[in-house]
Design an enzyme around this catalytic site. Sequence first.
Site, PDB file in Angstrom:
ATOM      1  N   VAL A  13       0.842  -1.123  -0.170  1.00 35.13           N
ATOM      2  CA  VAL A  13       0.063  -0.075   0.003  1.00 35.13           C
ATOM      3  C   VAL A  13       0.903   1.247   0.097  1.00 35.13           C
ATOM      4  CG1 VAL A  13      -1.796   1.103   1.471  1.00 35.13           C
ATOM      5  CG2 VAL A  13      -1.846  -1.146   1.128  1.00 35.13           C
ATOM      6  N   SER A  43       2.878  -7.667   6.158  1.00 34.25           N
ATOM      7  CA  SER A  43       2.222  -8.810   5.484  1.00 34.25           C
ATOM      8  C   SER A  43       2.708  -8.796   4.293  1.00 34.25           C
ATOM      9  CB  SER A  43       0.644  -8.443   5.385  1.00 34.25           C
ATOM     10  OG  SER A  43       0.192  -8.140   6.736  1.00 34.25           O
ATOM     11  N   LEU A  50      -2.529 -13.838  -4.152  1.00 32.00           N
ATOM     12  CA  LEU A  50      -3.675 -14.463  -5.013  1.00 32.00           C
ATOM     13  C   LEU A  50      -4.402 -13.314  -5.166  1.00 32.00           C
ATOM     14  CD1 LEU A  50      -2.679 -17.115  -3.168  1.00 32.00           C
ATOM     15  CD2 LEU A  50      -4.513 -18.143  -4.409  1.00 32.00           C
ATOM     16  N   HIS A 227      -3.206 -16.006  10.129  1.00 31.97           N
ATOM     17  CA  HIS A 227      -3.747 -16.866   8.989  1.00 31.97           C
ATOM     18  C   HIS A 227      -2.792 -17.744   8.611  1.00 31.97           C
ATOM     19  CE1 HIS A 227      -5.031 -17.932   4.872  1.00 31.97           C
ATOM     20  NE2 HIS A 227      -4.187 -16.952   4.452  1.00 31.97           N
ATOM     21  N   TYR A 258      -7.598 -22.089   0.038  1.00 28.27           N
ATOM     22  CA  TYR A 258      -7.086 -21.702  -1.626  1.00 28.27           C
ATOM     23  C   TYR A 258      -5.684 -22.135  -1.636  1.00 28.27           C
ATOM     24  CZ  TYR A 258      -4.346 -17.944   1.030  1.00 28.27           C
ATOM     25  OH  TYR A 258      -3.604 -17.446   1.882  1.00 28.27           O
ATOM     26  N   THR A 352      -4.707  -7.460  -3.565  1.00 31.54           N
ATOM     27  CA  THR A 352      -5.587  -7.574  -4.555  1.00 31.54           C
ATOM     28  C   THR A 352      -6.092  -6.112  -4.746  1.00 31.54           C
ATOM     29  OG1 THR A 352      -6.177  -9.715  -3.956  1.00 31.54           O
ATOM     30  CG2 THR A 352      -7.744  -8.635  -5.058  1.00 31.54           C
ATOM     31  N   TYR A 524     -35.943  18.600   0.717  1.00 28.67           N
ATOM     32  CA  TYR A 524     -35.067  17.358   0.117  1.00 28.67           C
ATOM     33  C   TYR A 524     -34.117  18.062  -0.581  1.00 28.67           C
ATOM     34  CZ  TYR A 524     -34.108  13.300  -2.438  1.00 28.67           C
ATOM     35  OH  TYR A 524     -33.382  12.045  -2.859  1.00 28.67           O
ATOM     36  N   ASP A 537     -28.469  12.040   0.086  1.00 31.71           N
ATOM     37  CA  ASP A 537     -29.636  12.920   0.179  1.00 31.71           C
ATOM     38  C   ASP A 537     -30.210  13.259   1.594  1.00 31.71           C
ATOM     39  OD1 ASP A 537     -30.583  10.353   0.340  1.00 31.71           O
ATOM     40  OD2 ASP A 537     -32.261  10.624  -1.164  1.00 31.71           O
TER      41      ASP A 537
HETATM   42  P1  FAD Z   1       2.202  -4.313   5.341  1.00 33.16           P
HETATM   43  O1  FAD Z   1       2.974  -4.837   4.451  1.00 33.16           O
HETATM   44  O2  FAD Z   1       2.147  -4.929   6.577  1.00 33.16           O
HETATM   45  O3  FAD Z   1       3.208  -3.172   5.411  1.00 33.16           O
HETATM   46  C1  FAD Z   1       3.123  -2.192   6.525  1.00 33.16           C
HETATM   47  C2  FAD Z   1       4.402  -1.729   6.647  1.00 33.16           C
HETATM   48  O4  FAD Z   1       4.477  -0.623   7.788  1.00 33.16           O
HETATM   49  C3  FAD Z   1       5.300  -2.804   7.516  1.00 33.16           C
HETATM   50  O5  FAD Z   1       6.262  -2.965   6.292  1.00 33.16           O
HETATM   51  C4  FAD Z   1       5.828  -2.277   9.025  1.00 33.16           C
HETATM   52  O6  FAD Z   1       7.001  -2.385   8.860  1.00 33.16           O
HETATM   53  C5  FAD Z   1       5.623  -0.709   8.626  1.00 33.16           C
HETATM   54  N1  FAD Z   1       5.280  -0.103   9.870  1.00 33.16           N
HETATM   55  C6  FAD Z   1       4.304  -0.285  10.844  1.00 33.16           C
HETATM   56  N2  FAD Z   1       4.552   0.677  11.856  1.00 33.16           N
HETATM   57  C7  FAD Z   1       5.695   1.233  11.635  1.00 33.16           C
HETATM   58  C8  FAD Z   1       6.003   2.662  12.492  1.00 33.16           C
HETATM   59  N3  FAD Z   1       5.516   2.807  13.296  1.00 33.16           N
HETATM   60  N4  FAD Z   1       6.777   3.430  11.657  1.00 33.16           N
HETATM   61  C9  FAD Z   1       7.470   2.718  10.484  1.00 33.16           C
HETATM   62  N5  FAD Z   1       7.079   1.646   9.900  1.00 33.16           N
HETATM   63  C10 FAD Z   1       5.907   1.093  10.222  1.00 33.16           C
HETATM   64  N6  FAD Z   1      -3.816 -10.465   0.046  1.00 33.16           N
HETATM   65  C11 FAD Z   1      -4.072 -10.726  -1.116  1.00 33.16           C
HETATM   66  O7  FAD Z   1      -4.507  -9.810  -1.876  1.00 33.16           O
HETATM   67  N7  FAD Z   1      -4.059 -12.025  -1.653  1.00 33.16           N
HETATM   68  C12 FAD Z   1      -3.394 -13.093  -0.790  1.00 33.16           C
HETATM   69  O8  FAD Z   1      -3.372 -14.060  -1.612  1.00 33.16           O
HETATM   70  C13 FAD Z   1      -3.219 -12.989   0.412  1.00 33.16           C
HETATM   71  N8  FAD Z   1      -2.681 -13.832   1.018  1.00 33.16           N
HETATM   72  C14 FAD Z   1      -2.099 -13.752   2.290  1.00 33.16           C
HETATM   73  C15 FAD Z   1      -1.622 -14.747   3.079  1.00 33.16           C
HETATM   74  C16 FAD Z   1      -1.001 -14.484   4.183  1.00 33.16           C
HETATM   75  C17 FAD Z   1      -0.388 -15.650   5.129  1.00 33.16           C
HETATM   76  C18 FAD Z   1      -1.192 -13.376   4.786  1.00 33.16           C
HETATM   77  C19 FAD Z   1      -0.567 -12.942   6.370  1.00 33.16           C
HETATM   78  C20 FAD Z   1      -1.700 -11.959   4.210  1.00 33.16           C
HETATM   79  C21 FAD Z   1      -2.215 -12.497   2.862  1.00 33.16           C
HETATM   80  N9  FAD Z   1      -2.722 -11.338   2.220  1.00 33.16           N
HETATM   81  C22 FAD Z   1      -3.294 -11.662   1.179  1.00 33.16           C
HETATM   82  C23 FAD Z   1      -2.989  -9.912   2.703  1.00 33.16           C
HETATM   83  C24 FAD Z   1      -2.045  -9.090   2.504  1.00 33.16           C
HETATM   84  O9  FAD Z   1      -0.548  -9.749   2.532  1.00 33.16           O
HETATM   85  C25 FAD Z   1      -1.934  -7.969   3.100  1.00 33.16           C
HETATM   86  O10 FAD Z   1      -3.385  -7.216   3.206  1.00 33.16           O
HETATM   87  C26 FAD Z   1      -1.026  -6.556   2.473  1.00 33.16           C
HETATM   88  O11 FAD Z   1       0.064  -7.272   2.322  1.00 33.16           O
HETATM   89  C27 FAD Z   1      -1.004  -5.531   3.365  1.00 33.16           C
HETATM   90  O12 FAD Z   1      -0.169  -4.690   2.645  1.00 33.16           O
HETATM   91  P2  FAD Z   1       0.324  -3.258   3.516  1.00 33.16           P
HETATM   92  O13 FAD Z   1       0.952  -2.525   2.692  1.00 33.16           O
HETATM   93  O14 FAD Z   1      -1.060  -2.416   4.105  1.00 33.16           O
HETATM   94  O15 FAD Z   1       0.716  -3.775   4.966  1.00 33.16           O
HETATM   95  N1  THG Z   2     -36.774  11.149   6.546  1.00 31.04           N
HETATM   96  C1  THG Z   2     -35.814  12.160   6.870  1.00 31.04           C
HETATM   97  N2  THG Z   2     -34.801  12.140   6.273  1.00 31.04           N
HETATM   98  C2  THG Z   2     -34.066  11.329   5.341  1.00 31.04           C
HETATM   99  C3  THG Z   2     -35.162  10.421   4.852  1.00 31.04           C
HETATM  100  C4  THG Z   2     -36.270  10.187   5.583  1.00 31.04           C
HETATM  101  N3  THG Z   2     -32.969  11.596   4.971  1.00 31.04           N
HETATM  102  C5  THG Z   2     -32.361  10.634   4.178  1.00 31.04           C
HETATM  103  C6  THG Z   2     -33.218   9.839   3.076  1.00 31.04           C
HETATM  104  N4  THG Z   2     -34.385   9.419   4.122  1.00 31.04           N
HETATM  105  C7  THG Z   2     -33.721  10.904   2.211  1.00 31.04           C
HETATM  106  N5  THG Z   2     -34.431  10.354   1.175  1.00 31.04           N
HETATM  107  C8  THG Z   2     -35.738  10.688   0.747  1.00 31.04           C
HETATM  108  C9  THG Z   2     -36.284  10.612  -0.344  1.00 31.04           C
HETATM  109  C10 THG Z   2     -37.436  10.950  -0.766  1.00 31.04           C
HETATM  110  C11 THG Z   2     -38.260  12.104   0.056  1.00 31.04           C
HETATM  111  C12 THG Z   2     -37.842  12.314   1.370  1.00 31.04           C
HETATM  112  C13 THG Z   2     -36.564  11.661   1.786  1.00 31.04           C
HETATM  113  C14 THG Z   2     -39.306  12.376  -0.319  1.00 31.04           C
HETATM  114  N6  THG Z   2     -39.623  12.885  -1.525  1.00 31.04           N
HETATM  115  C15 THG Z   2     -40.704  13.462  -1.998  1.00 31.04           C
HETATM  116  C16 THG Z   2     -40.775  12.863  -3.701  1.00 31.04           C
HETATM  117  O1  THG Z   2     -39.757  12.902  -4.228  1.00 31.04           O
HETATM  118  O2  THG Z   2     -41.935  12.828  -4.107  1.00 31.04           O
HETATM  119  C17 THG Z   2     -40.812  14.865  -1.893  1.00 31.04           C
HETATM  120  C18 THG Z   2     -39.646  15.748  -2.699  1.00 31.04           C
HETATM  121  C19 THG Z   2     -39.790  17.359  -2.446  1.00 31.04           C
HETATM  122  O3  THG Z   2     -40.783  17.655  -2.091  1.00 31.04           O
HETATM  123  O4  THG Z   2     -38.800  17.729  -2.929  1.00 31.04           O
HETATM  124  O5  THG Z   2     -40.377  12.732   0.445  1.00 31.04           O
HETATM  125  O6  THG Z   2     -36.837   8.987   5.100  1.00 31.04           O
HETATM  126  N7  THG Z   2     -36.324  12.878   7.801  1.00 31.04           N
END
Ligand code: FAD
Ligand code: THG
Length: 794
Positions: A13, A43, A50, A227, A258, A352, A524, A537
């Site tokens: 990351v 990690s 994979l 894991h 896997y 991934t 709204y 909304d």
């Molecule tokens: P990391 O690689 O852990 O990197 C974090 C880094 O931060 C580290 O290098 C650490 O040293 C550093 N760090 C931490 N604290 C500090 C600090 N205070 N100061 C400086 N540096 C610091 N994912 C998949 O997508 N596919 C897979 O098949 C898969 N298989 C996996 C199998 C295993 C056995 C494991 C353990 C994981 C697997 N994962 C897989 C998950 C994946 O490995 C991790 O989600 C991913 O590598 C995380 O990446 P990252 O960069 O966030 O973290």
């Molecule tokens: N109630 C209240 N707040 C909310 C919702 C709620 N906020 C989030 C979400 N739900 C917002 N969504 C809607 C969607 C439609 C309407 C109200 C909230 C609605 N629409 C009428 C229409 O389109 O016919 C009137 C619109 C207008 O006159 O402008 O009533 O459920 N408190």
Amino acid sequence: MSPRVVVIGAGVVGAAVADELTARGWTDVTVLDRGELPLPGGSSSHAPGLVFQTNPSKTMAGFARYTVEKMTELGAFTAVGGLEVATTPERLLDLRRRHGLAQSWGIDSRLVDADECAALHPLLPAGNVLGGFHTPTDGLANAPGAVAAQLARAVDRGARVLGGHRVLEILTERGRVTGVRVETASGTGGRAHRDVPADRVVSCTGFWGPQTGALVDLAIPLLPMAHQYVTTTPLPELAGATREASAVILRHQDRDLYFREHAERIGIGSYAHRPMPVDLDDLPVEDMPSKLAFTEEDFAASWDDARALLPALTGIETGFNGIFSFTADGAPLIGEHPSVAGFWVAEAVWVTHSCGVAQAVARWLVEGEPGVDLHEADLARFEEPQLAPDYVRTRSTQAFVEVYDILHPLEPPVQPRPLRVSPFHARQVELGAVFTEGAGWERPLWFEANAGLPEVGRIPRRGEWASRFWSPIAGAEALVTRDRVAMYDMTPLKRLEVSGPGALDLLDGLTTNDLRKNPGAVTYTLLLDGNGGVRSDLTVARLGEQRFQVGANSNIDLDVLQRAAGDDVHIRDITGGTCCIGLWGPRARDVLSSLTRDDVSHTGFGFFRARRIHVGEVPVTALRLSYVGELGWELYCSAELGLRLWDLLWEAGERHGVIAAGRSAFNSLRLEKGYRSAGTDMTTEHDPYEAGVGFAVRPAADVTPARRLVPLLLDDPAYVVMGKEPVFHAGACAGYVTSAAYGYTIDASIAYAWLPAAAAVAGTPVQIEYFGERLPAVVAAEPLFDPEMKRIRA
Ligand code: FAD
Ligand code: THG
């Protein structure tokens, strides 16, 4: 001059963030890692890599797709293809659903029979599986290779990468980051400290995230868990193999396993073992702190299961318990600290999704917007109790256990429950409520007490999958709402009190509609992102000159408002401590007027108006609006009076045939009315016009969208789909379903879907793919119910 950025962590990351930032011209980037490069011990240093792209989340699938593209270009990806196999009829069926998801999100995929599975994986006997799901563009990421390539590119553009630099402190001044304090090994074998100045700090510390967050009092709700991963002894069948891998990567989800090849060996990962949460304080201080000793007994059952699937497996050569992050909902944690400006996190990210996440983070930093719908991964998505360490532990453990389970989209978590309950909970239990959970709240889906309603007999039956977390009682509740009156518990609806001299300017400036109306008005309005996409909304009720009640959708809305608010605005989340009953249906006024001396006639209390009234002894804020599209009010009061409010309405309602109704009826009724659900039907990927909410934008504009959100009606009403299914038009996948429900009033099966404008025309025939079947449907004109608003404006 680009800002000075410190990236903490040189895993997949951190490396990707450094690459994406420098690619955008932010070249003053310093990557610090506590470990020694190039394998600092996180990690990523040992991830088998994979990459299966298919995911229920469109955003996560997009992150994976970009990762594949980018790592391919970096020479760090091998597209051997992915294969998920089924050994049970339930799984075989679920693979059809996975195939639907893949099509919805544009991932090349196909369903294959047992013989094809065997052909794709030479060690897999056809007789061991029932069939599979093949994704040719999935494959293997070389995580250390991707780290090296991205860091090298960043360094070419001016970045610095320093191993052996452990960040001990985040330096801040007046609510902004100014740098980090690091510890390094000094020349004499001791330790030295120094400060690295920075305008932005991006924490990419993986499962160390909670430790890093703690440096700035920021809860990072992830759980480090071990894991198990093993590598087998060489297989005679693979003797002489020189390529790292040639067969597909394999998932055997019925046994939580896997598989991948390592030349002549097979690597096996297991999620079948007991959950093994890790305490960060217990980690070994070695080269590979993320690699714990293998606990062989935990792998025993998985080894038998692995051999049952692939009989050629010989023996285990090496194994380890590797640590990585789990979150309550499986999604990453991305965002900026709510009160320390310039402190960002990108954690709980798989290999991934790493490049996709990093691209979003870099865009967010450089351009001000992530450029992709992030609401499912936003650090701000959690409610306060969801940040509690016990909550994180319980739910993240559950996420580990369920990682490969067949999960129904409506399946609620089992623990920790009940967590948040409304004041009506005791009554709901008495009425036989069947609860689900959302944002920590107990929410009735329907009430068994309504089983005797004659309407239940009129509700059409549906297929097995659509029957889960559903009952025909919900249909009866919907019909009674339209015929008489029902009480809905709206307590979980997120509500904010926004007050102060700057309140109006804040709300009017952030949202699309005109809010400069007199007290008593409800509006709204839409909360857009910087690119004009629909973030949420809102309903905004002006209760006083300087006081507003905002009905919102999630904690992200609160976060957005808080970041934009100056000292002249006070924002309070009043969701807890207050409650709300939606009293809706043609008899709602009869019920309410019998309990109040206030004028609740149509002229006395108009549609989309707000008033303080008394219901019996209870002071209530009443909003005349209805998400179910009926006459009625949302009645808010403080929590301690909630039960009294419920009982008063219930008693007064009895002679009008009042019932309690649940979420299942609610969702059906709102879809009949065409009311969008932000986050599900529309996100920041969509503008208001294509989403069908352009009416809430002032001044009005005349726009011709290229795509639209439209209702589809299924030809066969016995089918009810769930959402995320692909929609086909003229033989090709043209869009996907967002929400769906049976419309009991209109007697039709409804599915809202995104379609290109040319297909989004009423009368256009389309097909929805549901478990591999193509269900004919037709685009309909909306709203499907009460287009003249006669019911609501009565
Ligand atoms: P990391 O690689 O852990 O990197 C974090 C880094 O931060 C580290 O290098 C650490 O040293 C550093 N760090 C931490 N604290 C500090 C600090 N205070 N100061 C400086 N540096 C610091 N994912 C998949 O997508 N596919 C897979 O098949 C898969 N298989 C996996 C199998 C295993 C056995 C494991 C353990 C994981 C697997 N994962 C897989 C998950 C994946 O490995 C991790 O989600 C991913 O590598 C995380 O990446 P990252 O960069 O966030 O973290
Ligand atoms: N109630 C209240 N707040 C909310 C919702 C709620 N906020 C989030 C979400 N739900 C917002 N969504 C809607 C969607 C439609 C309407 C109200 C909230 C609605 N629409 C009428 C229409 O389109 O016919 C009137 C619109 C207008 O006159 O402008 O009533 O459920 N408190």
